[in-house]
Design a protein around this motif. Structure first.
Motif, short mmCIF file in Angstrom:
data_model
loop_
_atom_site.label_atom_id
_atom_site.label_comp_id
_atom_site.label_asym_id
_atom_site.label_seq_id
_atom_site.Cartn_x
_atom_site.Cartn_y
_atom_site.Cartn_z
N VAL A 239 56.06 32.15 34.65
CA VAL A 239 56.23 33.37 35.44
C VAL A 239 54.98 34.21 35.30
CG1 VAL A 239 57.60 35.46 35.76
CG2 VAL A 239 58.73 33.33 35.11
N SER A 240 54.48 34.69 36.43
CA SER A 240 53.25 35.49 36.46
C SER A 240 53.54 36.87 37.04
CB SER A 240 52.20 34.78 37.33
OG SER A 240 51.04 35.56 37.48
N ASN A 241 52.84 37.88 36.54
CA ASN A 241 52.93 39.23 37.08
C ASN A 241 51.75 39.46 38.03
OD1 ASN A 241 55.26 40.35 35.79
ND2 ASN A 241 54.11 40.35 33.87
N LEU A 242 52.05 39.68 39.31
CA LEU A 242 51.02 39.85 40.34
C LEU A 242 51.06 41.24 40.93
CD1 LEU A 242 51.47 36.51 42.32
CD2 LEU A 242 49.87 36.98 40.47
N PRO A 243 49.89 41.77 41.34
CA PRO A 243 49.89 43.06 42.03
C PRO A 243 50.70 42.98 43.32
CG PRO A 243 47.65 42.42 41.40
CD PRO A 243 48.53 41.23 41.17
N GLY A 254 41.55 52.68 43.21
CA GLY A 254 40.84 53.09 42.01
C GLY A 254 41.72 53.23 40.79
N TYR A 255 43.02 53.03 40.93
CA TYR A 255 43.92 53.18 39.80
C TYR A 255 43.74 52.02 38.82
CZ TYR A 255 46.58 56.62 42.52
OH TYR A 255 46.98 57.72 43.24
N GLU A 256 43.85 52.32 37.52
CA GLU A 256 43.76 51.26 36.52
C GLU A 256 45.03 50.43 36.47
OE1 GLU A 256 42.69 52.75 32.72
OE2 GLU A 256 40.81 53.65 33.38
N ILE A 257 46.18 51.04 36.80
CA ILE A 257 47.46 50.34 36.77
C ILE A 257 48.06 50.40 38.16
CG2 ILE A 257 49.78 50.30 35.78
CD1 ILE A 257 48.67 51.64 33.30
N VAL A 258 48.48 49.26 38.67
CA VAL A 258 49.10 49.18 40.00
C VAL A 258 50.45 48.49 39.85
CG1 VAL A 258 46.90 49.11 41.23
CG2 VAL A 258 47.97 46.97 40.51
N PRO A 259 51.36 48.69 40.82
CA PRO A 259 52.68 48.03 40.75
C PRO A 259 52.53 46.51 40.78
CG PRO A 259 52.67 49.80 42.38
CD PRO A 259 51.26 49.61 41.97
N CYS A 487 40.78 36.81 44.78
CA CYS A 487 39.48 36.77 45.45
C CYS A 487 38.33 36.51 44.50
CB CYS A 487 39.26 38.07 46.24
SG CYS A 487 40.40 38.24 47.64
N ASP A 488 38.63 36.38 43.21
CA ASP A 488 37.66 35.90 42.22
C ASP A 488 38.28 34.69 41.52
OD1 ASP A 488 35.43 35.70 40.58
OD2 ASP A 488 36.19 37.16 39.12
N GLN A 551 41.96 42.44 41.49
CA GLN A 551 41.01 43.35 40.87
C GLN A 551 39.72 43.45 41.68
OE1 GLN A 551 41.78 45.18 37.93
NE2 GLN A 551 40.05 46.34 38.77
N ARG A 552 39.26 42.31 42.21
CA ARG A 552 38.01 42.34 42.97
C ARG A 552 38.16 43.19 44.23
NH1 ARG A 552 35.33 37.42 46.49
NH2 ARG A 552 33.58 38.64 47.31
N CYS A 553 39.26 43.01 44.95
CA CYS A 553 39.47 43.79 46.18
C CYS A 553 39.56 45.28 45.86
CB CYS A 553 40.74 43.34 46.89
SG CYS A 553 40.55 41.82 47.84
N ARG A 554 40.25 45.63 44.79
CA ARG A 554 40.39 47.05 44.44
C ARG A 554 39.04 47.64 44.05
NH1 ARG A 554 44.52 45.37 40.90
NH2 ARG A 554 43.72 46.69 39.24
#
Length: 592
Positions: A239-243, A254-259, A487-488, A551-554
């Motif tokens: 199980v993986s946690n994805l944005p 620009g947020y360090e933490i996203v849902p 994207c990376d 992370q790259r897109c953000r």
């Protein structure tokens, strides 16, 4: 998982929908017992309309329309059965579903015989039911955004009852929406061929769908890892946690933490060196939209040149079907080919117009899935190649809308839809396979097709034809698509009969050295990662249903927002690449 009799959600979870869902189940059970009853189809179509499933309403209305034709034509295959069922109903009183608006006033005008009283009651009912079908089809397809098909069915109804109030109102709605979408004035004529015919519908795990497994259960993970060990021995499914994908522009880059949300992913069990093969997967869930192309029917690879050393073989029962070698032929015989062998399905949806390439490939993937299901005698959603794939589904509650006529569906409706590719041709393909589309409703209902399409759209990969650059072969590789997009990415891929993932020598961002440590997630790429962030996100919106939040897109979007030079923070951007998700090997993730 019990798949014999799907249940519905309780009133506790969806109070307003509960009675309608119960009624839908009752009608589905009744259709299982009486599959040629067009009145039951019309009644269920009305329930689907009230539940805000206009696509499913259109699907049932179309089946009812076909059954009405069966009643009227003695030469049709199901004539006797459809007529026998309809004879149980009477015109006095008329079935309630036909007693709609001013329709009942047209009963006598709809008799085939000039003397209305001389026409058989069931023929009069079939004629009346046809007009009711046209009403439901035209309004439902309008709500889906398929204006050309909506107007076509509306005009067919009006040709039978020119003064029908409901059909005239629906035609007015269609023309109103068409003028707005085509930017035409109130007096400008509308050419039906110019009307848009692609819409969007709900993309969800339907409340009655009991075939969707608990993908995070120990049982599911154990099964997947047992299968994965054969194609990727150094990996495991976890199980993986994805944005969470966003609907569009946001100030959260620009947020360090996203849902985040939970999804399945591939993880390394041991270190993987740069350039090392991570996964090698074979799949027969493939499609080829080129007629008579030199491509293996089973795996989609280019056939070897003909000659004394050629390994290509043809099916002895339908010589036009070619396989690249004996292995593919045996696998095809084992998994799907007998269902289509010598059934005259080879030319369906082949060599499509450029605008229909994506739809034809998804349709042909559905056709292959149906063939696999029929030959293996399992429900299409139980076929292992798609059973554990997540279809980017949205909660049914978010999809709900009121029943009014609107110009656009809600933003949560994201599954592309058309009458031709979602309803008409799939049923035609099944008939070519000698399948009774009425007696097999549980396996071949429209919601089953939509669920399969939802899974294909986020996971199918395609290969371009080197001669003209058009995608002509597509496939679903269930373990390849479990490697989540980033994207990376730390891997890249190539598909040529086998889907191969291998570790990248260097990463996209910063040219960092490749290599995956034990415990790290395998990060795949479904689009061209050399594209600028805006184009990558537009791709994700179309294929995955939301903007990429990796992370790259953000990071790149945050720098653009700060008005800095994006080139300072991006490596490898090539503005000359096409915006179509193609990677360096000529493969692509099949986009809509």
């Amino acid at each position: 998982m019990d798949s014999s009799s799907p249940s519905v959600l309780t009133d506790e979870k969806y109070p307003p929908r509960g009675p309608l869902l119960e009624r839908r189940q009752q009608l589905s059970d009744a259709l299982a017992a009486s599959p040629y009853d067009l009145i039951l189809y019309l009644e269920r179509a009305v329930v689907y309309s009230n539940l805000a499933y206009p696509d499913l309403a259109a699907g049932d209305a179309y089946r009812a329309l076909l059954l009405a034709d069966e009643v009227r034509d003695e030469s049709f295959e199901y004539h006797e059965r459809a007529r026998e069922v309809l004879q149980r109903y009477s015109t006095t009183p008329c079935p309630e579903v036909l007693n709609h608006g001013s329709l009942i006033e047209d009963l006598d005008r709809l008799a085939d015989d000039e003397r209305a009283e001389a026409a058989a009651p069931c023929i009069r009912l079939a004629n009346l039911a046809s007009v009711r079908c046209f009403q439901i089809l035209s309004l439902s397809l309008l709500l889906c955004g398929c204006l050309r098909s909506a107007l076509s069915f509306c005009e067919r109804g009006l040709s039978q009852v020119p003064h029908n109030k409901e059909l005239l109102e629906i035609r007015g709605y269609i023309e109103q929406v068409a003028r707005r979408r085509l930017r035409r004035g109130p007096d400008e004529p509308i050419d039906i061929s110019s009307l848009p015919d692609r819409g969007v519908v709900r993309r969800e795990v339907y409340p009655w769908n009991t075939y969707e497994p608990d993908r995070f259960s120990e049982q599911s993970l154990s099964y997947l890892n047992q299968q994965l060990s054969e194609v990727a021995p150094k990996c495991e499914v976890r199980v993986s946690n994805l944005p969470v994908l966003l609907d569009g522009e946001s100030n959260t880059d620009g947020y360090e933490i996203v849902p985040t949300c939970k999804q399945l992913g591939l993880f390394a069990k041991e270190d993987i060196a740069p350039g090392e093969t991570v996964l090698r997967e074979y799949s027969l869930l493939t499609a080829n939209n080129r007629h008579k192309e030199s491509t293996c029917d089973a795996c989609g690879t280019e056939l070897p040149p003909l000659g004394s050393n050629s390994t290509a073989v043809s099916c002895p029962d339908c010589y036009d079907t070619i396989f690249c070698d004996e292995f593919c032929f045996k696998k095809a015989q084992e998994l799907y080919h007998p269902a289509v062998c010598d059934k005259d399905v080879d030319s369906i949806a082949k060599d499509p117009d450029a605008n229909d390439i994506d739809q034809s490939l998804y349709l042909l993937l559905l056709a292959r899935l149906l063939a696999m299901s029929i030959h293996q005698e399992i429900h299409p959603l139980e076929v292992p190649e798609i059973k554990y794939i997540w279809g980017d589904f949205v909660s049914p509650a978010l999809n709900d809308v009121d029943g009014s006529v609107t110009a656009e569906p809600p933003p949560e409706w994201t599954l592309p839809f058309s009458f031709k590719y979602n309803i008409e041709i799939p049923l035609h393909i099944l008939e070519k396979m000698d399948v009774d589309i009425y007696a097999t409703l549980e396996e071949h209902d429209l919601w089953v097709f939509n669920t399969a399409y939802s899974k294909f759209r986020g996971t199918a990969s395609a290969r371009k034809n080197p001669r003209d650059g058009r995608p002509d072969v597509a496939a679903v590789h269930p373990f390849w698509c479990l490697a989540n997009h980033d994207c990376d990415p730390n891997v890249t891929w190539e598909w040529g009969g086998r889907m191969v993932l291998w570790e990248r020598q260097t990463r996209v961002v910063g040219n960092r050295p490749g290599g995956i440590k034990a415990g790290e997630e395998i990060l795949n790429h479904y689009c061209d990662v050399d594209l600028p962030v805006q184009q990558r996100r537009e791709w994700a919106q179309g294929s995955l249903g939301g903007w990429c939040m990796c992370q790259r897109c953000r990071d790149e979007k945050a720098k653009l927002t700060d008005h800095t030079d994006v080139a300072d923070g991006v490596s490898g951007v090539n503005e000359g690449r096409e915006v179509d998700g193609v990677d360096g090997e000529g493969d692509m993730q099949l986009d809509q």
